[in-house]
Design an enzyme around this catalytic site. Structure first.
Site: not given
Ligand code: DGY
Length: 330
Positions: A86-87, A188, A219, A247, A276, A295
């Site tokens: 998704v990232g 935000r 994100s 992340r 990582e 992860h």
């Protein structure tokens, strides 16, 4: 058309591609990442690329993909990048946009698995599970002691979520039944869906000062890079637990180490780090109050299978110029 897959994928994902009749599939047939030089070689002349979050897709890779086109103007052109994640911070979007390449990704299908893992990590960190298991094995468990191995509980607590997106919401839904009293969130904008979890939209400073548990679920962007730094940790309670499953680069790890080592904050649980894998001699790994996972947010058999199928369908749609099941609209 030719596609290249930067890692071995299996099950439905590979079947969809191999039986599509649309493309010739070539794959880095290993569970380990391919060397950069190999990526630069294998990407030449492909129409589609299926990559992972560990592959940096930048101008050099995109230029390498276009080499064939430069020699043979009617030859293939990279039309689509499908990432098994998704990232997408590993894709240099500015370069991707310049070349008009479509991008597929895997949102939604990993939300539940990632939220579940985040809750597991929070509980493991707050209740000191890895430390307790170690004590059982090393003979440190001498008797039941009133204050031994005490941690922090969720009941009656205030949880702060930074980034109340799809995964943040799923984490909130799972945490509430533990008896969480207040759920704060920052980001935000305020979110209408936050009403479902009685989320209070607050400035980040308020969230830091009032939360007992802080979960990072935003994100990685230029604004969030290094956001969790000395100043951030200094605003947290000494008894607060910090959890990151987004992340690694959102956190300044040297400053997190200092905050943990000096008792500025109580504990941290990290499913993501920089780099990582985290080197085995990294200072964070010397701390008892830091739990580090490799992860594994989306790592359930079923979720990874569904992600592979979705990434394959995104890739095919990109090749055929049809609607992708999950296209990143940039
Ligand atoms: C993602 O997809 O971005 C997660 O970090 C791994 O599944």
């Amino acid at each position: 058309m030719k596609v290249f897959l930067t890692r071995r994928i299996s099950g439905e994902g590979i079947k969809i591609l191999q039986t599509s009749g649309v493309c010739e599939v070539s794959m880095w047939d290993s569970d380990e990442p391919l060397p950069r030089a190999e990526l630069l070689k294998r990407v030449q002349g492909v129409d589609g690329l299926l990559c992972l979050l560990s592959d940096k897709i930048d101008a050099e890779v995109l230029d390498a993909a276009g080499l064939f086109k430069a020699i043979l103007p009617m030859g293939p052109k990279l039309k689509v990048i499908s990432t098994l994640s998704v990232g997408y911070d590993h894709l240099v979007m500015e370069e991707v946009k310049k070349r008009g390449i479509r991008v597929g990704y895997t949102p939604d299908v990993l939300t539940d698995a990632t939220a579940e893992l985040t809750v597991a990590l929070l509980l493991a960190t707050a209740r000191r599970l890895p430390e307790g298991i170690e004590e059982v094995k090393n003979g440190g468990w001498s008797s039941w002691k009133p204050l031994w191995m005490c941690g922090y509980g969720l009941s009656g607590s205030t949880v702060g979520i930074v980034g109340l997106g799809r995964i943040g919401m799923a984490i909130a839904r799972r945490l509430l039944p533990f008896g969480v009293q207040r759920l704060l969130y920052s980001g935000r904008t305020a979110k209408a869906e936050a009403a479902e979890v009685k989320g209070e939209f607050v400035p980040l400073d308020t969230l830091l000062a009032e939360s007992d548990f802080i979960v990072i679920s935003c994100s990685l962007t230029p604004e969030t890079q290094g956001m969790c730094n000395k100043e951030f940790f200094s605003k947290m309670k000494n008894t607060a637990v910090f959890v990151n499953s987004s992340r690694g680069a959102v956190v300044n790890q040297e400053e997190l180490y200092q905050a943990l080592a000096t008792g500025q904050i109580a504990a941290a649980g990290l499913d993501v780090t920089t780099p990582e894998p985290l080197p085995t001699d990294h200072p964070l790994l010397t701390l008892k109050n830091c739990v580090v996972l490799p992860h594994v947010g989306s790592a359930t058999y079923s979720t990874r299978g569904i992600m592979m199928g979705l990434a394959a369908r995104n890739l095919l749609a990109g090749l055929q110029g049809t609607a992708m099941p999950s296209e990143l609209h940039y």
